[in-house]
Design a protein around this motif. Structure first.
Motif: not given
Length: 560
Positions: A357-360, A407-411
């Motif tokens: 997700p780029l929202s990160a 957020q990145l790890n769970f995506y």
């Protein structure tokens, strides 16, 4: 006797010595008709001298006898000749014939570039390979007047190519791509190293044969074929790194605490913070990419062949965002008889990507620097402040921004696609100047994807003071996790049969007539998406037909 021998050697030495010295070399540069070529440039690299031919083509240059002279002139092929003591005569061959015979691809055939009156931009392989590009569309950038190419740094993305303005609300603005006669939606599956030429058709007269499909312009791509009389092997490898050009300068944790206290008119945050997290650095890395190509080509009296294999791998600046692409191409031309020629093309492309997700990036700039990435017990940091003014697992929340690293790890998402393209083209010379062509092209595309949403653990990461039983109490009917799997595929083909008559009358009237029919079928795009809840957390046991009856299907969608 000794004096005689000495005198004889002394007489021989001066000529030998003089041969190694520069002297005035005279000559004349003429064209194939014997006319002088004024302005021709004569250079002697070894003597580091040069001269220009006068109005009649005559020249004089200081050079050594036997030294190689290079003669060049605009519009003529350059030549290299050894300098001689006498008056030289050098003939230059006009290069104009080659330029006049250069052709561009237009629809169902080709046309001499000198005869072309429509707005067509032609880009050849020499220009394409000057700069190394990742996507075939990027090779057009800056090389064709009136064509805008807007690229994205997102790995695997399709650059936006605008030829005839922004287009319409319903029709979009993407041009029509024709690859070796095959109509396709994009050219992400093509290795730019395999392309011989781009022909960009811009105006209405050039686009007429394609009808409304060409409303936004047409880009015709021709891929390589075998050349030469020997086997040629080419190997190419390049790589690079990516880094952000400019980062937003963020306040440190102590400044954040100070300004927050001023805004809140309180002493909620300690002025001596133990943590100073740079969230942008935590979610980014030095990106890298590599491209490796190998090709084998050649030809004989009856066959021309070309094989190529390419692999591209990229790790984006955003952690975990990866993309890979492998391409294979085989183009063959068979000279079956004097009048019959068969061309065969085939390409295979496999692409893999792991989106993030780029929202990160947005959350990284919003999240407070006093929040650690992980608390000492290994749990993800959250934006809560304790009684001591430090970030804590308990306490009051001071913003609604999540942990960007979590957020990145769970995506967890993976995508894979395969594209197959190929065709056969038969050319038969019925009479001199009259040719029949039959061409069939097909394209098959398949795409698969999964996304695993670890619902319960995402909630626990955002609430480190909670345990599994708390999730069950607060959300008794909620999913523990959700697995979404999707697939998409389509098949397109087109068949064209046409006659081409070409004849030159009186050496000045070049007439070409083309007549034929074409059938083009764009198959249905089938899309299936199924979401299953509460699956086994081990990916080795993921399946849409899960034998555990307790794992129900959340939803299913099928589009045709």
């Amino acid at each position: 006797m000794k004096n005689f021998i000495f005198s004889f050697l002394a007489l021989l030495l001066p000529p030998t010595y003089m041969m190694g010295q520069a002297q005035a070399i005279k000559g004349k540069v003429v064209d194939s008709n014997g006319m002088g070529v004024p302005g021709a440039i004569i250079s002697a690299p070894e003597s580091r001298t040069s001269a220009d031919a006068d109005f009649d083509g005559n020249f004089t240059i200081n050079a050594k006898v036997g030294e190689t002279l290079k003669i060049s002139m605009l519009g003529f092929d350059s030549v290299s000749v050894p300098a001689t003591a006498g008056t030289m005569s050098i003939t230059l061959k006009e290069a104009g014939d080659t330029a006049l015979k250069e052709v561009v691809v237009i629809g169902y055939g080709t046309r001499k570039k000198v005869d072309n009156t429509t707005a067509i931009s032609s880009i050849k392989a020499e220009e394409i390979t000057k700069t190394k590009v990742i996507n075939a569309s990027q090779a057009i950038q800056g090389k064709a007047a009136g064509v805008q190419v807007i690229s994205s740094d997102l790995p695997g993305s399709t650059p936006s190519v605008v030829i005839r303005g922004l287009g319409t609300a319903l029709g979009g603005r993407n041009p029509l791509y024709i690859v070796d006669g095959m109509q396709t939606e994009n050219i992400n599956n093509i290795n730019a190293n395999d392309i011989t030429s781009y022909e960009i058709l811009k105006d209405a007269s050039a686009l007429a044969i394609y009808g409304t499909r060409a409303a936004n312009g047409v880009i015709i791509i021709t891929t390589k074929k075998g050349t030469g009389d020997k086997v040629s092997v080419e190997i190419e490898s390049f790589g690079g790194v990516r880094q952000p050009l400019k980062k937003v300068k963020m306040a440190g944790s102590n400044k954040y605490a100070y300004y927050s206290n001023v805004a809140l008119q309180s002493t909620t945050f300690s002025q001596d913070q133990p943590v100073n997290t740079d969230w942008f650095d935590e979610i980014t890395r030095t990106g890298s990419y590599t491209q490796n190509n190998v090709s084998i080509s050649g030809s004989s009296e009856h066959i021309k062949y070309f094989f190529s294999l390419g692999n591209y791998e990229e790790k984006a600046v955003l952690n975990g965002l990866d993309y890979g692409r492998t391409t294979f191409r085989n183009n063959n031309e068979y000279k079956i008889s004097k009048k019959l020629t068969l061309n065969q093309t085939f390409s295979f492309t496999s692409a893999n990507s792991s989106p993030k997700p780029l929202s990160a990036f947005t959350n990284a700039y919003k999240q407070s620097p006093i929040v650690p990435v992980y608390f000492p017990d290994g749990k993800y940091g959250v934006s809560r402040v304790g009684d001591n003014g430090f970030a804590s697992e308990t306490g009051s929340s001071f913003n609604n921004v999540g942990n960007p690293v979590a957020q990145l790890n769970f995506y967890d998402e993976q995508q894979k696609s395969v594209t197959l393209q190929g065709g056969l083209k038969l050319d038969y010379e019925i009479l001199k100047g009259l040719k029949f062509t039959s061409q069939f092209n097909g394209e098959y595309y398949t795409w698969k994807q999964y996304n695993f949403n670890d619902t319960k653990n995402i909630w626990l990461a955002a609430n480190p003071n909670k345990v599994d039983s708390d999730y069950a109490k607060e959300f008794p009917n909620a999913n523990i996790n959700l697995l979404t799997k999707g697939r998409e595929d389509y098949f397109n083909w087109n068949l064209s049969n046409y006659l081409t008559y070409n004849k030159l009358f009186a050496n000045i009237h070049d007439v070409e007539v083309t007549a034929g029919i074409e059938t083009s079928v764009k198959g249905p795009r089938e899309t299936l998406t199924i979401a299953r809840k509460n699956v086994n957390p081990d990916s080795n046991y993921w399946a849409l037909n899960d034998p555990n009856a307790g794992h129900g299907v959340e939803y299913a969608r099928f589009c045709n």
